[in-house]
Design a protein around this motif. Sequence first.
Motif, mmCIF file in Angstrom:
data_model
loop_
_atom_site.group_PDB
_atom_site.id
_atom_site.type_symbol
_atom_site.label_atom_id
_atom_site.label_comp_id
_atom_site.label_asym_id
_atom_site.label_seq_id
_atom_site.Cartn_x
_atom_site.Cartn_y
_atom_site.Cartn_z
ATOM 1 N N MET A 1 0.846 -1.180 0.000
ATOM 2 C CA MET A 1 0.000 0.000 0.000
ATOM 3 C C MET A 1 0.889 1.241 0.000
ATOM 4 N N ALA A 2 0.503 2.209 -0.824
ATOM 5 C CA ALA A 2 1.281 3.447 -0.917
ATOM 6 C C ALA A 2 1.157 4.247 0.374
ATOM 7 N N ASP A 3 2.222 4.978 0.670
ATOM 8 C CA ASP A 3 2.189 5.845 1.841
ATOM 9 C C ASP A 3 1.271 7.031 1.566
ATOM 10 N N LEU A 4 0.411 7.315 2.498
ATOM 11 C CA LEU A 4 -0.483 8.472 2.351
ATOM 12 C C LEU A 4 0.265 9.744 2.710
ATOM 13 N N LYS A 5 0.009 10.809 1.944
ATOM 14 C CA LYS A 5 0.639 12.095 2.206
ATOM 15 C C LYS A 5 -0.263 12.910 3.119
ATOM 16 N N ASN A 6 0.344 13.760 3.915
ATOM 17 C CA ASN A 6 -0.486 14.681 4.691
ATOM 18 C C ASN A 6 -0.764 15.914 3.825
ATOM 19 N N TRP A 7 -1.620 16.793 4.270
ATOM 20 C CA TRP A 7 -2.071 17.914 3.436
ATOM 21 C C TRP A 7 -0.941 18.850 3.040
ATOM 22 N N LYS A 8 0.123 18.931 3.811
ATOM 23 C CA LYS A 8 1.228 19.819 3.484
ATOM 24 C C LYS A 8 2.101 19.249 2.364
ATOM 25 N N GLU A 9 1.994 17.961 2.121
ATOM 26 C CA GLU A 9 2.807 17.310 1.092
ATOM 27 C C GLU A 9 2.099 17.203 -0.264
ATOM 28 N N VAL A 10 0.795 17.501 -0.292
ATOM 29 C CA VAL A 10 0.032 17.416 -1.534
ATOM 30 C C VAL A 10 0.347 18.642 -2.390
ATOM 31 N N PRO A 11 0.714 18.458 -3.683
ATOM 32 C CA PRO A 11 1.033 19.618 -4.517
ATOM 33 C C PRO A 11 -0.189 20.501 -4.772
ATOM 34 N N ILE A 12 0.053 21.771 -5.001
ATOM 35 C CA ILE A 12 -1.015 22.720 -5.295
ATOM 36 C C ILE A 12 -1.610 22.376 -6.652
ATOM 37 N N GLY A 13 -2.929 22.264 -6.740
ATOM 38 C CA GLY A 13 -3.584 21.839 -7.968
ATOM 39 C C GLY A 13 -3.787 22.941 -8.984
ATOM 40 N N GLY A 14 -3.903 24.159 -8.580
ATOM 41 C CA GLY A 14 -4.159 25.255 -9.510
ATOM 42 C C GLY A 14 -3.765 26.571 -8.893
ATOM 43 N N VAL A 15 -3.380 27.485 -9.729
ATOM 44 C CA VAL A 15 -2.964 28.803 -9.272
ATOM 45 C C VAL A 15 -3.625 29.850 -10.163
ATOM 46 N N VAL A 16 -4.232 30.845 -9.556
ATOM 47 C CA VAL A 16 -4.757 31.981 -10.310
ATOM 48 C C VAL A 16 -3.605 32.967 -10.448
ATOM 49 N N ASP A 17 -3.027 33.049 -11.645
ATOM 50 C CA ASP A 17 -1.836 33.876 -11.826
ATOM 51 C C ASP A 17 -2.152 35.324 -12.161
ATOM 52 N N LYS A 18 -3.406 35.589 -12.603
ATOM 53 C CA LYS A 18 -3.818 36.983 -12.778
ATOM 54 C C LYS A 18 -5.315 37.072 -12.525
ATOM 55 N N PRO A 19 -5.763 38.124 -11.858
ATOM 56 C CA PRO A 19 -7.183 38.246 -11.496
ATOM 57 C C PRO A 19 -8.048 38.642 -12.686
ATOM 58 N N ALA A 20 -9.353 38.381 -12.549
ATOM 59 C CA ALA A 20 -10.370 38.801 -13.514
ATOM 60 C C ALA A 20 -10.121 38.267 -14.919
ATOM 61 N N SER A 21 -9.716 37.014 -15.020
ATOM 62 C CA SER A 21 -9.446 36.435 -16.335
ATOM 63 C C SER A 21 -10.502 35.409 -16.756
#
Length: 104
Positions: A1-21
């Motif tokens: 079984m794979a080791d489960l990651k805690n929330w701090k180890e999960v990569p960021i899924g999306g980033v809003v790089d500029k507002p109002a787009s």
Amino acid sequence: MADLKNWKEVPIGGVVDKPASAREYHTGTWRVMRPVVNKDKCINCMQCWLYCPDMAIGGKTSTETKNGMEMTGFDLNYCKGCGTCAAICPVKAIEMKPETEFEK
């Protein structure tokens, strides 16, 4: 079984790089169901406009309706086909139809 990651180890899924787009992205291409309004049944109550999460329903002022507004249709560039408009319509003037019916 794979080791489960805690929330701090999960990569960021999306980033809003500029507002109002959001208007730059035509999210209507995701749609599998398309709203179709029966203008003969529509009472222009604008409940669909009020509840649409994508602001994909058009309206304009009108001197011919009781409330002074008229539903003009759907902006299919942004409508994702969620069906909220059809569910909220008090006179069932909006019907959801499969997008395949509109293919040529």
